[in-house]
Design a protein around this motif. Structure first.
Motif: not given
Length: 195
Positions: A133-142
């Motif tokens: 989840r954390l990695l996906r959130d980071l990717a989604d934030s750029g």
């Protein structure tokens, strides 16, 4: 043969040392968190702030513990690190919480590129889903995330694009609509047939 070019934000990036990478916002979460990602005898606070320690110093270059504690506390809370406090010793944490401390160290420094080697090796299922989840959130934030993993299910589940290596070179790159175990295995053994 080693070579190639790195570009960041459309400009060539020259990385000659670890300090160059850190100064450019390119960070590594290593495969062996206990040996190369943490100093296990130190606290969560010390581990989280170690790479960017100068940000917690005053004009006399003395570390301000309150600044360190605040930064580590933010990571403890946002990453849901299960520990009594930021003064807990890293060696006493579970594998998943140790991995979160390593991630917290780099997240506190606003990464541009995060290279994550075997992100969930030796971690329980609950911590694994939190890290995904954390990695996906980071990717989604750029933030650009590069995951290196030998876990096929992990790669197929969390990646947007897969580059497969064969004999030290990239054999091919797959887009999400091309993902399958067979396609990855074909490239891994040197076959270009993706079906």
């Amino acid at each position: 043969w080693l070579g190639g070019q790195i570009e960041l934000d459309g400009r060539p990036l020259e990385v000659r040392s670890v300090r160059d990478a850190i100064d450019s916002g390119v960070y590594l979460v290593p495969e062996d968190r206990r040996r190369t990602g943490l100093i296990t005898s130190m606290t969560i606070r010390e581990n989280v702030t170690l790479a960017g320690v100068s940000a917690y110093a005053n004009l006399l270059r003395l570390i301000e513990p309150n600044k360190e504690t605040a930064a580590a506390g933010r990571q403890l809370q946002s990453l849901r690190i299960k520990a009594p406090s930021v003064e807990s010793i890293a060696a006493n944490l579970s594998g998943g919480n140790q991995q979160k401390v390593v991630l917290g160290k780099w997240l506190s420094m606003a990464p541009k590129v995060l290279i994550v080697d075997e992100p969930t090796r030796g971690i329980d299922v609950g911590a694994r889903s939190e890290i995904y989840r954390l990695l996906r959130d980071l990717a989604d934030s750029g933030v650009a995330i590069m995951v290196i993993s030998s876990d096929m299910e992990e790669v197929l589940g969390i990646c947007d694009r897969i580059a497969v290596m064969h004999e030290g070179a990239i054999a091919g790159t797959l887009q999400r609509d091309q993902f399958s175990e067979q396609a990855v295995m074909n490239l891994a053994v040197g076959r270009t047939d993706l079906s």
